[in-house]
Design an enzyme around this catalytic site. Structure first.
Site, PDB file in Angstrom:
ATOM      1  N   ILE A 109       7.559 -58.964   4.810  1.00  0.00           N
ATOM      2  CA  ILE A 109       7.957 -58.759   3.407  1.00  0.00           C
ATOM      3  C   ILE A 109       8.175 -60.114   2.738  1.00  0.00           C
ATOM      4  O   ILE A 109       7.739 -60.340   1.608  1.00  0.00           O
ATOM      5  CB  ILE A 109       9.217 -57.872   3.300  1.00  0.00           C
ATOM      6  CG1 ILE A 109       8.921 -56.463   3.813  1.00  0.00           C
ATOM      7  CG2 ILE A 109       9.715 -57.800   1.847  1.00  0.00           C
ATOM      8  CD1 ILE A 109      10.147 -55.552   3.919  1.00  0.00           C
ATOM      9  N   HIS A 150      18.266 -44.695   0.774  1.00  0.00           N
ATOM     10  CA  HIS A 150      16.868 -45.078   1.001  1.00  0.00           C
ATOM     11  C   HIS A 150      16.499 -44.618   2.410  1.00  0.00           C
ATOM     12  O   HIS A 150      16.563 -45.367   3.380  1.00  0.00           O
ATOM     13  CB  HIS A 150      16.680 -46.594   0.866  1.00  0.00           C
ATOM     14  CG  HIS A 150      15.298 -47.036   1.278  1.00  0.00           C
ATOM     15  ND1 HIS A 150      14.170 -46.599   0.633  1.00  0.00           N
ATOM     16  CD2 HIS A 150      14.858 -47.827   2.288  1.00  0.00           C
ATOM     17  CE1 HIS A 150      13.098 -47.112   1.232  1.00  0.00           C
ATOM     18  NE2 HIS A 150      13.498 -47.859   2.235  1.00  0.00           N
TER      19      HIS A 150
END
Length: 328
Positions: free
Chosen positions: A16, A189
């Site tokens: 990421i 999430h």
């Protein structure tokens, strides 16, 4: 030229991080007139530090006009010194045979230390976004470990879920994502989060009326958004990195530069809205202005929605109680 903004990124040499740093340095996150200094944290392991050095060499080789400086380190207090924005991307991934509980505890250690370091050396109005999973609980731990910072400085990333939901609605309606507004994603999430298009409009017309298919909502839309991360791992053999980096950029850009009244989803400490206990790090629809977010209030919650909200809240409460003993 504006004064540079200091941006910390943890896990900076990871997948990421690699998808994120070049976009920050090019001005996509904070604007094409805003210089940045990148303060990059990686693990105190030779391989990780070597990889970080390589990423920094590549950043140098891009000759970004807005990149005013870089620091690479294995020390959180160096990485977080005087930062305006902190993207906490690095987290312990789930290894083979690891229970979710073990994962929670392994990450609790990381985010307790990072919260304490932010508390000690970051700017007092630092904006913190936790991307590393389990993001909501990691953000909660960091917030609780930074008693001198305003809890509102800490957020968790639900923007990837929000963007995934937008794209599913766009495909279903045959309308561009840009015209879809007032989408909400509630909760954690995780696969329990609840994407909610009851208030959404596409080019001003009600999305709910246009779709008018509760069966599709319950059995296709909600599970597709919830399990999208797993579907990407299945297809790619790796977890979603570029889309996660993109969501992080969206989240920070909107928080800093404002949404002009549009709704976005952020994981934020609850103020008691919608019956979510105060302090729980929960995904809400928000608007942002002047660097501050406001939870969208007084939306009616029907029985169908309440069931999903209760389920995702129960999961967050369970995660929170799993780490409570570490937070004193």
């Amino acid at each position: 030229m504006k004064a540079p903004v200091r941006v910390a990124v943890t896990g900076a040499a990871g997948q990421i991080g690699y998808a994120l740093l070049f976009r920050i340095a090019s001005g996509e996150m904070l604007g094409k007139d805003q210089p940045v200094i990148l303060q990059l944290l990686e693990l105190p392991i030779e391989k990780a530090q070597a990889a970080l050095k390589g990423v920094m060499m590549e950043l140098e080789d891009c000759a970004f006009p807005l990149l005013a400086g870089m620091v690479g380190t294995d020390d959180a207090e160096v990485a977080f010194k005087d930062v305006d924005i902190a993207l906490l991307v690095g987290s312990r991934p789930r290894g083979p045979g690891m229970e979710r509980k073990d994962l929670l505890l392994a990450n609790a250690e990381i985010f307790t230390a990072q919260g304490a370091a932010l508390n000690k050396v970051a700017k007092r109005d630092v904006k913190v976004l936790v991307v590393g999973n389990p993001a909501n609980t990691n953000a909660y731990i960091a917030m609780k470990s930074a008693p001198d910072l305003d809890p509102k400085n800490f957020t968790a990333m639900l923007r990837l879920d929000h963007n995934r939901a937008l794209s599913q609605l766009s495909a279903k309606l045959g309308k561009p994502v840009a015209g879809i507004e007032k989408l909400a994603v509630w909760g954690n999430h995780s696969p329990t989060m609840y994407p909610d298009y009851r208030f959404a409009t596409a080019d001003g017309a009600s999305v709910g009326d246009a779709i008018n298919d509760q069966e599709w909502n319950a059995s296709t839309f909600i599970p597709t958004v919830g399990k999208r991360g797993a579907a990407i791992i299945e297809a790619r053999g790796l977890s979603s990195a570029a889309s996660a980096a993109n969501a992080a950029i969206d989240h920070i850009r909107d928080w800093v530069l404002g949404t002009n009244g549009k709704w976005v989803t952020m994981g934020v400490p609850s103020d008691g809205s919608y019956g979510i206990p105060e302090g729980v790090m929960f995904g809400f629809p928000v608007t942002t202005e002047n660097g501050k977010y406001t939870i969208v209030k007084d939306l009616p919650i029907d029985d169908f929605s309440q069931k999903y909200i209760d389920k995702t809240l129960a999961e967050l409460e369970e995660e929170r109680s799993g780490v409570a003993h570490l937070l004193g």
